[in-house]
Design a protein around this motif. Structure first.
Motif: not given
Length: 207
Positions: A178-202
């Motif tokens: 699931h993490m691999t799929a999340i990184f791909k869908k959010l176009d990020v490389q790691n967990r920190t970037q995924a968290v930042l992407a989510a926070k960008a949406l509120g």
């Protein structure tokens, strides 16, 4: 009876008010009431004739706008009308970004709430639509499956993969997938970037 209306709010009196408003618009519909997000998710999944979700933002189990995102992921075809005491201007925008059809303040007159319910059931969007070209992260978050959203929320809480696996009752390998799929869908490389992407949406976690 034709269809089910899910009313999710942790205040009994306001649940009753919403139930009355919904009954005025669709007296033939079955109503299901929930006081927290986990039970609302369970009821949403179980109801195969769900026609509307009335959702309060500030409920036990809900973090920021995660309730809207999770319910929309589970039932993307069902309109979600947010009814909340949160600041209307910003909350309305954020609610629509996560998949709601609109936002109504709890201070609104009962007639206004009834009209919003009628509009939502008629397939109308009660707030200005979000421009995906201006807000591409919204479309990326919307592409996540319900389980992927739950994994992302676990990451935001600082949970390790094995802890998230335990929380969700799946294997650690499944969480990694699931993490691999999340990184791909959010176009990020790691967990920190995924968290930042989510926070960008509120999505902000309560402390």
């Amino acid at each position: 009876m034709t269809g089910t209306i899910l009313i999710a709010d942790d205040h009994p009196l306001f649940r009753q008010a919403l139930a009355m408003a919904a009954a005025q618009v669709r007296p033939d519909a079955r109503q299901v009431e929930c006081a927290n997000l986990p039970s609302a998710l369970n009821e949403a999944v179980a109801a195969d004739d769900l026609i509307l979700i009335l959702l309060d933002l500030k409920m036990p189990g809900a973090e920021g706008f995660s309730g809207v995102a999770l319910l929309h992921a589970e039932k993307p075809q069902v309109p979600i009308l947010v009814v909340s005491s949160a600041g209307a201007a910003q909350a309305s925008l954020e609610a629509v970004r996560f998949g709601a059809v609109g936002f109504i303040s709890k201070d609104a007159d009962l007639s206004v709430i009834e009209q919003a319910i009628a509009d939502a059931l008629a397939g109308k969007t009660i707030a200005a639509p979000v421009d995906a070209a201006i807000d591409p992260v919204a479309a990326q978050i919307a592409s996540l499956t319900p389980t992927q959203l739950k994994v992302l929320l676990g990451v935001m809480r600082g949970r390790l993969n094995k802890q998230i696996a335990y929380d969700l009752g799946v294997s650690e390998a499944t969480v990694k997938a699931h993490m691999t799929a999340i990184f791909k869908k959010l176009d990020v490389q790691n967990r920190t970037q995924a968290v930042l992407a989510a926070k960008a949406l509120g999505i902000e976690l309560a402390h």
